[in-house]
Design a protein around this motif. Structure first.
Motif, PDB file in Angstrom:
ATOM      1  N   GLY A 152       0.895  -1.205   0.072  1.00  0.00           N
ATOM      2  CA  GLY A 152       0.030   0.123   0.299  1.00  0.00           C
ATOM      3  C   GLY A 152       0.890   1.270  -0.109  1.00  0.00           C
ATOM      4  O   GLY A 152       0.390   2.338  -0.564  1.00  0.00           O
ATOM      5  N   LEU A 153       1.839   1.282   0.959  1.00  0.00           N
ATOM      6  CA  LEU A 153       2.838   2.299   0.897  1.00  0.00           C
ATOM      7  C   LEU A 153       3.527   2.598  -0.237  1.00  0.00           C
ATOM      8  O   LEU A 153       3.725   3.852  -0.878  1.00  0.00           O
ATOM      9  CB  LEU A 153       3.801   2.176   2.172  1.00  0.00           C
ATOM     10  CG  LEU A 153       4.695   3.592   2.449  1.00  0.00           C
ATOM     11  CD1 LEU A 153       3.757   4.739   2.765  1.00  0.00           C
ATOM     12  CD2 LEU A 153       5.630   3.143   3.427  1.00  0.00           C
ATOM     13  N   ARG A 154       4.112   1.612  -0.686  1.00  0.00           N
ATOM     14  CA  ARG A 154       4.790   1.712  -1.926  1.00  0.00           C
ATOM     15  C   ARG A 154       4.155   2.121  -3.456  1.00  0.00           C
ATOM     16  O   ARG A 154       4.537   2.952  -3.961  1.00  0.00           O
ATOM     17  CB  ARG A 154       5.517   0.092  -2.755  1.00  0.00           C
ATOM     18  CG  ARG A 154       6.644  -0.198  -1.147  1.00  0.00           C
ATOM     19  CD  ARG A 154       7.115  -1.473  -1.596  1.00  0.00           C
ATOM     20  NE  ARG A 154       8.038  -1.523  -2.961  1.00  0.00           N
ATOM     21  CZ  ARG A 154       8.713  -2.620  -3.318  1.00  0.00           C
ATOM     22  NH1 ARG A 154       8.756  -3.827  -2.840  1.00  0.00           N
ATOM     23  NH2 ARG A 154       9.481  -2.501  -4.473  1.00  0.00           N
ATOM     24  N   ILE A 155       2.950   1.642  -3.347  1.00  0.00           N
ATOM     25  CA  ILE A 155       2.182   1.943  -4.698  1.00  0.00           C
ATOM     26  C   ILE A 155       1.802   3.709  -4.289  1.00  0.00           C
ATOM     27  O   ILE A 155       1.726   4.374  -5.239  1.00  0.00           O
ATOM     28  CB  ILE A 155       0.843   1.135  -4.780  1.00  0.00           C
ATOM     29  CG1 ILE A 155       1.143  -0.385  -4.970  1.00  0.00           C
ATOM     30  CG2 ILE A 155      -0.244   1.809  -5.874  1.00  0.00           C
ATOM     31  CD1 ILE A 155       0.120  -1.519  -5.103  1.00  0.00           C
ATOM     32  N   GLY A 176       3.153   0.654 -10.607  1.00  0.00           N
ATOM     33  CA  GLY A 176       3.699   0.266  -9.149  1.00  0.00           C
ATOM     34  C   GLY A 176       3.089  -1.091  -8.768  1.00  0.00           C
ATOM     35  O   GLY A 176       3.806  -2.136  -8.372  1.00  0.00           O
ATOM     36  N   GLY A 177       1.595  -1.360  -9.138  1.00  0.00           N
ATOM     37  CA  GLY A 177       1.153  -2.575  -8.688  1.00  0.00           C
ATOM     38  C   GLY A 177       2.075  -3.708  -9.644  1.00  0.00           C
ATOM     39  O   GLY A 177       2.119  -4.893  -9.094  1.00  0.00           O
ATOM     40  N   TYR A 190      -7.200  -1.247  -7.917  1.00  0.00           N
ATOM     41  CA  TYR A 190      -6.618  -0.604  -6.511  1.00  0.00           C
ATOM     42  C   TYR A 190      -6.295   1.011  -6.805  1.00  0.00           C
ATOM     43  O   TYR A 190      -6.128   1.862  -6.118  1.00  0.00           O
ATOM     44  CB  TYR A 190      -5.543  -1.383  -6.000  1.00  0.00           C
ATOM     45  CG  TYR A 190      -5.059  -0.937  -4.878  1.00  0.00           C
ATOM     46  CD1 TYR A 190      -5.612  -1.030  -3.711  1.00  0.00           C
ATOM     47  CD2 TYR A 190      -3.822  -0.084  -4.743  1.00  0.00           C
ATOM     48  CE1 TYR A 190      -5.090  -0.369  -2.466  1.00  0.00           C
ATOM     49  CE2 TYR A 190      -3.364   0.457  -3.452  1.00  0.00           C
ATOM     50  CZ  TYR A 190      -4.040   0.312  -2.366  1.00  0.00           C
ATOM     51  OH  TYR A 190      -3.546   0.726  -1.099  1.00  0.00           O
ATOM     52  N   SER A 191      -6.063   1.000  -8.089  1.00  0.00           N
ATOM     53  CA  SER A 191      -5.497   2.307  -8.546  1.00  0.00           C
ATOM     54  C   SER A 191      -6.573   3.647  -8.347  1.00  0.00           C
ATOM     55  O   SER A 191      -6.399   4.506  -7.931  1.00  0.00           O
ATOM     56  CB  SER A 191      -4.922   2.393  -9.965  1.00  0.00           C
ATOM     57  OG  SER A 191      -4.850   3.742 -10.476  1.00  0.00           O
TER      58      SER A 191
END
Length: 274
Positions: A152-155, A176-177, A190-191
């Protein structure tokens, strides 16, 4: 800004917000091509509320589940709930922190210097190679249920990259995903969900600048027209992209990104647009 400009820019916003080609960059580019003034960061942020309304309606059932499940964890103090909807709620909050920090820290740069056509053209080209790399490296073995706080943080960090016009919020977060091994359609879903807090807060903060000629080139009525059109066109674009990414790579957009980026740099360098 007159009604015709508002209509065109509203359609552009709705078409480009969810495709990995940068809506902010395209609002600036289209205005430059027509010889119009830059509509301004405030106009961009507020019209994004139209496309955000499209997300809220399109994903309304999922959003309600996520909000309810997240609020339940507050009542029960079960911060580490195993419920997927609750996890998504907290990870969306976590993923919004990077863009909030960078957005506030570099607000003046983003609203002024980063809207340069040279910056936009360069970002369109350079980030195309990030998208291509993400598609090549992504294993697409993970589902949204596998998401972790670190994911979650990295995306969220990838989303913060989209503060630079020309990068593209959807392009950055989907990439990122993919880098984290998620399936393309799950990364896209999720984006969309991750964009909700950032876009809503940004749009509400910028509402005060609409109509203030010291900060924006668009009045309240043109902005309202553009926002409504952005909602209508954006809703159709969400449905298209979700179906598209289930079967196709987003790398197909990179050719367009490089071509339009190169054209912008060429015309700006020649003084044909400014």
């Amino acid at each position: 800004m007159d009604a015709i400009q508002a209509i065109i820019l509203g359609i552009v916003q709705g078409l480009t917000e969810f495709l990995p080609i940068s809506s902010t960059g395209h609002l600036r580019i289209v205005s430059a091509f027509f010889g119009w003034d830059d509509p301004g960061a405030a106009f961009t942020a507020v019209t994004q509320l139209g496309t955000m309304a499209a997300i809220l309606i399109f994903f309304r059932h999922e959003i309600v589940r996520i909000v309810v499940a997240t609020l339940k964890t507050l009542r029960t103090d079960r911060w580490h709930s195993t419920d997927l909807d609750a996890k998504l709620g907290w990870y969306i909050v976590l993923g919004t922190i990077p863009i909030g920090i960078f957005g506030l820290a570099f607000k003046s740069v983003i609203e002024d210097g980063a809207r340069s056509l040279y910056v936009i053209g360069t970002a369109l080209i350079v980030f195309s190679f990030v998208i291509l790399r993400a598609e090549a490296a992504g294993t697409q073995e993970r589902e949204i249920a596998d998401i972790t706080p670190r994911d979650g943080l990295r995306i969220g960090v990838y989303q913060a990259m989209a503060l630079v016009p020309g990068v593209s919020r959807s392009g950055a977060t989907i990439s990122g995903g993919l880098f984290l091994g998620f399936r393309r359609e799950d990364a896209a879903r999720y984006s969309f969900l991750l964009s909700i807090p950032a876009v809503v807060l940004s749009g509400l903060l910028e509402l005060k600048d609409i109509g203030d000629h010291a900060h924006a080139n668009a009045g309240a009525v043109p902005t309202a027209i553009a926002t409504i059109l952005a909602f209508v066109v954006g809703y159709a674009t969400i449905d298209f992209l979700l179906k598209f990414v289930a079967r196709n790579s987003i790398a197909v957009f990179c050719g367009y990104r490089v071509a339009i980026g190169a054209l912008v740099l060429l015309l700006a360098g020649a003084g044909a647009i400014s």
